[in-house]
Design an enzyme around this catalytic site. Sequence first.
Site, PDB file in Angstrom:
ATOM      1  N   GLY A  14      14.017  -7.508 -44.666  1.00 35.92           N
ATOM      2  CA  GLY A  14      14.862  -8.243 -43.728  1.00 35.92           C
ATOM      3  C   GLY A  14      14.052  -8.623 -42.510  1.00 35.92           C
ATOM      4  O   GLY A  14      13.170  -7.869 -42.065  1.00 35.92           O
ATOM      5  N   GLY A  15      14.325  -9.802 -41.926  1.00 37.10           N
ATOM      6  CA  GLY A  15      13.580 -10.227 -40.747  1.00 37.10           C
ATOM      7  C   GLY A  15      12.092 -10.286 -41.030  1.00 37.10           C
ATOM      8  O   GLY A  15      11.645 -10.962 -41.960  1.00 37.10           O
ATOM      9  N   ASP A  16      11.319  -9.550 -40.245  1.00 35.63           N
ATOM     10  CA  ASP A  16       9.864  -9.523 -40.437  1.00 35.63           C
ATOM     11  C   ASP A  16       9.413  -8.217 -41.079  1.00 35.63           C
ATOM     12  O   ASP A  16       8.256  -7.814 -40.931  1.00 35.63           O
ATOM     13  CB  ASP A  16       9.154  -9.723 -39.093  1.00 35.63           C
ATOM     14  CG  ASP A  16       9.476  -8.600 -38.103  1.00 35.63           C
ATOM     15  OD1 ASP A  16      10.593  -8.050 -38.170  1.00 35.63           O
ATOM     16  OD2 ASP A  16       8.615  -8.279 -37.266  1.00 35.63           O
ATOM     17  N   GLU A  17      10.313  -7.566 -41.804  1.00 40.37           N
ATOM     18  CA  GLU A  17      10.009  -6.284 -42.436  1.00 40.37           C
ATOM     19  C   GLU A  17       9.887  -6.439 -43.952  1.00 40.37           C
ATOM     20  O   GLU A  17      10.703  -7.101 -44.591  1.00 40.37           O
ATOM     21  CB  GLU A  17      11.100  -5.266 -42.108  1.00 40.37           C
ATOM     22  CG  GLU A  17      11.203  -4.968 -40.613  1.00 40.37           C
ATOM     23  CD  GLU A  17      12.414  -4.131 -40.277  1.00 40.37           C
ATOM     24  OE1 GLU A  17      12.384  -3.422 -39.247  1.00 40.37           O
ATOM     25  OE2 GLU A  17      13.410  -4.191 -41.030  1.00 40.37           O
ATOM     26  N   VAL A  40       5.631  -7.026 -39.162  1.00 44.99           N
ATOM     27  CA  VAL A  40       4.728  -7.998 -38.537  1.00 44.99           C
ATOM     28  C   VAL A  40       4.684  -7.728 -37.042  1.00 44.99           C
ATOM     29  O   VAL A  40       5.710  -7.782 -36.351  1.00 44.99           O
ATOM     30  CB  VAL A  40       5.194  -9.442 -38.796  1.00 44.99           C
ATOM     31  CG1 VAL A  40       4.221 -10.432 -38.151  1.00 44.99           C
ATOM     32  CG2 VAL A  40       5.310  -9.707 -40.291  1.00 44.99           C
TER      33      VAL A  40
END
Length: 306
Positions: free
Chosen positions: A226-229, A186
């Site tokens: 994970g996170g925005d991935e 993102v």
Amino acid sequence: MNKWMSVFNNLDIGILILDEEFKIVYANQYLLGFIPFSREEVHEQPLYKVLPRFHNAYIEKVLLNCLENGSKMFLSAALHKTMLHGDHSFNIKISRFEEGSSQLLLLEFIDVTSQFIQIARLRNYVIELSKVNKELKEKKEFIENMAYYDCLTGIHNRTFFYKLAEKYLESAKRSGGILGIMFIDVDKFKAINDTYGHEAGDQALIQVARILTQVIRKNDTVARYGGDEFLILLPHLLAGHNYEIIASRIRSHPDRFITLAGKEVEISLSIGVSFYPMDGDSVDQLIAKADQAMYAAKSKIKAASR
């Protein structure tokens, strides 16, 4: 017979003795406890008058066969329920013996009511145990499923992705097929969090997951790395460029615009892709290669916007 009566009266089974006309010669004290008659009232009375439930064609045939042939017979409480008055269950053994010149029938009533109760309790216990086992199995499956799903977005997580990717990679190696992995990030996600708050960031991630699950093929799999991935697994590709159809759907998806704090914000995504066998022969290598491609694409976008 008189010498045996004191013995019969101390038995914990019912004893009934019939003459050749099926009249009652003797009933012991235990049996009398289960019928509404005294010893005097049943003496020399027809069996069917005292115990009317014996008055059926099958049991009459059984009694007659025992009397004529000396056969020993058995009436199961499971098949012939409540032969005495009340709701007690008895197994009944029938045998012939001689008293002088007379042929007599001995009926032994063995109370199995407690066994039936125990069986019923056991059956209920088994049913309840089956229900508990089913609930435990469902909970186990739920917990196992939870281990493979991302709690925020509801899509698969990294653990599941690796497990499935290894499976498809082995299949591609055997068949000589092409396996693709898309790595999606993102753009400016930190800015969304800093400007609109972490709840808005979560809302953006949920929207990205929704977009990705809507654009993939039937056999593709979306996972949060994970996170925005995010990752998309592309099995059974006919050619490497086939991924471009999905990438195009992502970029043109109408739901890439969301409202945050009353303002319409575009969710921009950077995409990288790698392929087996061209870019690696392990899942880690393919993810790393797709990640590199994604950052290269992101750098181009940054450079173009300057």
